[in-house]
Design a protein around this motif. Structure first.
Motif, PDB file in Angstrom:
ATOM      1  N   ASN A 251       0.858  -1.190   0.000  1.00  0.00           N
ATOM      2  CA  ASN A 251       0.000   0.000   0.000  1.00  0.00           C
ATOM      3  C   ASN A 251       0.890   1.235   0.000  1.00  0.00           C
ATOM      4  O   ASN A 251       1.386   1.649   1.047  1.00  0.00           O
ATOM      5  N   PRO A 252       1.088   1.861  -1.158  1.00  0.00           N
ATOM      6  CA  PRO A 252       1.986   3.020  -1.239  1.00  0.00           C
ATOM      7  C   PRO A 252       1.474   4.241  -0.479  1.00  0.00           C
ATOM      8  O   PRO A 252       2.229   5.169  -0.238  1.00  0.00           O
ATOM      9  N   ASP A 253       0.210   4.226  -0.052  1.00  0.00           N
ATOM     10  CA  ASP A 253      -0.348   5.359   0.686  1.00  0.00           C
ATOM     11  C   ASP A 253      -0.167   5.246   2.198  1.00  0.00           C
ATOM     12  O   ASP A 253      -0.461   6.197   2.927  1.00  0.00           O
ATOM     13  N   VAL A 254       0.303   4.103   2.676  1.00  0.00           N
ATOM     14  CA  VAL A 254       0.475   3.924   4.118  1.00  0.00           C
ATOM     15  C   VAL A 254       1.700   4.713   4.588  1.00  0.00           C
ATOM     16  O   VAL A 254       2.688   4.843   3.870  1.00  0.00           O
ATOM     17  N   VAL A 255       1.599   5.256   5.786  1.00  0.00           N
ATOM     18  CA  VAL A 255       2.728   5.960   6.395  1.00  0.00           C
ATOM     19  C   VAL A 255       3.354   5.017   7.419  1.00  0.00           C
ATOM     20  O   VAL A 255       2.680   4.558   8.344  1.00  0.00           O
ATOM     21  N   VAL A 256       4.623   4.721   7.259  1.00  0.00           N
ATOM     22  CA  VAL A 256       5.331   3.807   8.157  1.00  0.00           C
ATOM     23  C   VAL A 256       6.396   4.604   8.897  1.00  0.00           C
ATOM     24  O   VAL A 256       7.302   5.160   8.281  1.00  0.00           O
ATOM     25  N   LEU A 257       6.267   4.654  10.208  1.00  0.00           N
ATOM     26  CA  LEU A 257       7.279   5.297  11.044  1.00  0.00           C
ATOM     27  C   LEU A 257       8.222   4.218  11.547  1.00  0.00           C
ATOM     28  O   LEU A 257       7.774   3.224  12.113  1.00  0.00           O
ATOM     29  N   THR A 258       9.501   4.396  11.339  1.00  0.00           N
ATOM     30  CA  THR A 258      10.466   3.402  11.794  1.00  0.00           C
ATOM     31  C   THR A 258      11.283   3.959  12.952  1.00  0.00           C
ATOM     32  O   THR A 258      11.509   5.159  13.056  1.00  0.00           O
ATOM     33  N   HIS A 259      11.701   3.049  13.810  1.00  0.00           N
ATOM     34  CA  HIS A 259      12.543   3.389  14.959  1.00  0.00           C
ATOM     35  C   HIS A 259      13.679   2.365  14.959  1.00  0.00           C
ATOM     36  O   HIS A 259      13.551   1.292  15.530  1.00  0.00           O
ATOM     37  N   ASP A 260      14.761   2.680  14.326  1.00  0.00           N
ATOM     38  CA  ASP A 260      15.875   1.753  14.166  1.00  0.00           C
ATOM     39  C   ASP A 260      16.798   1.864  15.377  1.00  0.00           C
ATOM     40  O   ASP A 260      17.833   2.536  15.331  1.00  0.00           O
ATOM     41  N   MET A 261      16.374   1.227  16.475  1.00  0.00           N
ATOM     42  CA  MET A 261      17.128   1.313  17.723  1.00  0.00           C
ATOM     43  C   MET A 261      16.759   0.144  18.617  1.00  0.00           C
ATOM     44  O   MET A 261      15.721  -0.477  18.438  1.00  0.00           O
ATOM     45  N   MET A 262      17.618  -0.145  19.553  1.00  0.00           N
ATOM     46  CA  MET A 262      17.307  -1.128  20.578  1.00  0.00           C
ATOM     47  C   MET A 262      16.488  -0.415  21.653  1.00  0.00           C
ATOM     48  O   MET A 262      16.792   0.714  22.028  1.00  0.00           O
ATOM     49  N   VAL A 263      15.452  -1.076  22.123  1.00  0.00           N
ATOM     50  CA  VAL A 263      14.591  -0.500  23.158  1.00  0.00           C
ATOM     51  C   VAL A 263      15.218  -0.786  24.514  1.00  0.00           C
ATOM     52  O   VAL A 263      15.635  -1.907  24.805  1.00  0.00           O
ATOM     53  N   ASP A 264      15.286   0.250  25.349  1.00  0.00           N
ATOM     54  CA  ASP A 264      15.768   0.070  26.716  1.00  0.00           C
ATOM     55  C   ASP A 264      15.019   1.029  27.636  1.00  0.00           C
ATOM     56  O   ASP A 264      14.165   1.799  27.189  1.00  0.00           O
ATOM     57  N   ALA A 265      15.340   0.994  28.907  1.00  0.00           N
ATOM     58  CA  ALA A 265      14.628   1.806  29.898  1.00  0.00           C
ATOM     59  C   ALA A 265      14.746   3.297  29.628  1.00  0.00           C
ATOM     60  O   ALA A 265      13.869   4.065  30.003  1.00  0.00           O
ATOM     61  N   SER A 266      15.798   3.728  28.944  1.00  0.00           N
ATOM     62  CA  SER A 266      15.992   5.165  28.709  1.00  0.00           C
ATOM     63  C   SER A 266      15.167   5.707  27.541  1.00  0.00           C
ATOM     64  O   SER A 266      14.956   6.906  27.451  1.00  0.00           O
ATOM     65  N   ASN A 267      14.691   4.829  26.638  1.00  0.00           N
ATOM     66  CA  ASN A 267      13.988   5.345  25.462  1.00  0.00           C
ATOM     67  C   ASN A 267      12.591   4.788  25.252  1.00  0.00           C
ATOM     68  O   ASN A 267      11.872   5.253  24.376  1.00  0.00           O
ATOM     69  N   ILE A 268      12.182   3.807  26.050  1.00  0.00           N
ATOM     70  CA  ILE A 268      10.915   3.139  25.750  1.00  0.00           C
ATOM     71  C   ILE A 268       9.689   4.015  26.033  1.00  0.00           C
ATOM     72  O   ILE A 268       8.738   4.008  25.261  1.00  0.00           O
ATOM     73  N   GLU A 269       9.707   4.769  27.113  1.00  0.00           N
ATOM     74  CA  GLU A 269       8.510   5.544  27.447  1.00  0.00           C
ATOM     75  C   GLU A 269       8.175   6.580  26.380  1.00  0.00           C
ATOM     76  O   GLU A 269       7.037   6.617  25.893  1.00  0.00           O
ATOM     77  N   PRO A 270       9.135   7.422  25.958  1.00  0.00           N
ATOM     78  CA  PRO A 270       8.790   8.364  24.891  1.00  0.00           C
ATOM     79  C   PRO A 270       8.408   7.660  23.584  1.00  0.00           C
ATOM     80  O   PRO A 270       7.583   8.165  22.823  1.00  0.00           O
ATOM     81  N   LEU A 271       8.978   6.502  23.324  1.00  0.00           N
ATOM     82  CA  LEU A 271       8.654   5.757  22.117  1.00  0.00           C
ATOM     83  C   LEU A 271       7.197   5.287  22.133  1.00  0.00           C
ATOM     84  O   LEU A 271       6.464   5.459  21.157  1.00  0.00           O
ATOM     85  N   LEU A 272       6.745   4.702  23.231  1.00  0.00           N
ATOM     86  CA  LEU A 272       5.399   4.134  23.298  1.00  0.00           C
ATOM     87  C   LEU A 272       4.308   5.162  23.527  1.00  0.00           C
ATOM     88  O   LEU A 272       3.141   4.900  23.216  1.00  0.00           O
ATOM     89  N   GLU A 273       4.656   6.334  24.058  1.00  0.00           N
ATOM     90  CA  GLU A 273       3.640   7.348  24.347  1.00  0.00           C
ATOM     91  C   GLU A 273       2.810   7.723  23.122  1.00  0.00           C
ATOM     92  O   GLU A 273       1.639   8.047  23.242  1.00  0.00           O
ATOM     93  N   GLY A 274       3.388   7.663  21.938  1.00  0.00           N
ATOM     94  CA  GLY A 274       2.694   8.098  20.735  1.00  0.00           C
ATOM     95  C   GLY A 274       1.765   7.070  20.112  1.00  0.00           C
ATOM     96  O   GLY A 274       1.192   7.333  19.058  1.00  0.00           O
ATOM     97  N   TYR A 275       1.599   5.914  20.723  1.00  0.00           N
ATOM     98  CA  TYR A 275       0.805   4.846  20.122  1.00  0.00           C
ATOM     99  C   TYR A 275      -0.364   4.460  21.012  1.00  0.00           C
ATOM    100  O   TYR A 275      -0.281   4.525  22.242  1.00  0.00           O
ATOM    101  N   ASP A 276      -1.456   4.012  20.378  1.00  0.00           N
ATOM    102  CA  ASP A 276      -2.666   3.625  21.110  1.00  0.00           C
ATOM    103  C   ASP A 276      -2.617   2.180  21.587  1.00  0.00           C
ATOM    104  O   ASP A 276      -3.188   1.835  22.616  1.00  0.00           O
ATOM    105  N   VAL A 277      -1.967   1.307  20.814  1.00  0.00           N
ATOM    106  CA  VAL A 277      -1.856  -0.118  21.131  1.00  0.00           C
ATOM    107  C   VAL A 277      -0.434  -0.551  20.811  1.00  0.00           C
ATOM    108  O   VAL A 277       0.145  -0.108  19.814  1.00  0.00           O
TER     109      VAL A 277
END
Length: 176
Positions: free
Chosen positions: A36-62
């Motif tokens: 689907n060329p109209d879909v918007v895909v946000l990528t996060h090319d990083m390892m998840v850890d305690a220092s970055n997970i909260e801001p990462l997940l805050e923007g998502y509903d599920v």
């Protein structure tokens, strides 16, 4: 922050032989936009850890947990509980799998599995082998859980654990 390897190809169907060595986030983004060329895909090319997970997940509903190690699963579960985010979890091992949906105010991964991995846990997929059909079953059921949460339809697997074994074709649901 992982790249596509040859051992991924039989169970991670977004990737193909030309993607070997490519960041998985980029390969997955390309696969989704081919469909689907109209879909918007946000990528996060990083390892998840305690220092970055909260801001990462805050923007998502599920959140859909597809990670491959127990410490990261616990971190995701704890963060979703703290942020009040629903979490659909799926995991596979060889010919079997399990699913669980964590809703705000309900059972978490720690409630089910404890705080520490088993002594024999987290053996690599490439070494142990994973039946690609098990990944397909788990992924399809997990996607159904996410859709049920988003659409507020049906009865998610909250406070219940589903297990399946494709050798015996046993599917079980355990109340927690």
């Amino acid at each position: 922050a992982d790249t596509v390897g040859i051992s991924n190809l039989q169970r991670q169907i977004m990737h193909g032989t030309p993607d070997i060595g490519t960041p998985k986030t980029e390969s997955a983004r390309r696969a989704m936009t081919r469909v689907n060329p109209d879909v918007v895909v946000l990528t996060h090319d990083m390892m998840v850890d305690a220092s970055n997970i909260e801001p990462l997940l805050e923007g998502y509903d599920v959140v859909a947990d597809c990670c491959d190690n127990f410490p990261t699963r616990l971190l995701i579960s704890d963060t979703c509980a703290r942020l009040g985010k629903p979490l659909a979890y799926a995991a596979v091992d060889r010919f079997s799998g399990q699913l669980f949906t964590q809703l705000p105010g309900h059972r978490t991964m720690r409630d089910i599995f404890g705080a520490e991995p088993r002594a024999d846990g987290d053996c690599g997929c490439a070494r142990r082998g994973i039946l690609n059909a098990a990944v397909g079953v788990a992924g399809s059921l997990q996607a159904a859980e996410v859709i049920k949460i988003i659409t507020r339809t049906g009865d998610p697997l909250s406070d219940r654990l589903m297990t399946f074994d494709l050798v015996t074709m046993d599917f079980n649901i355990f109340s927690l």
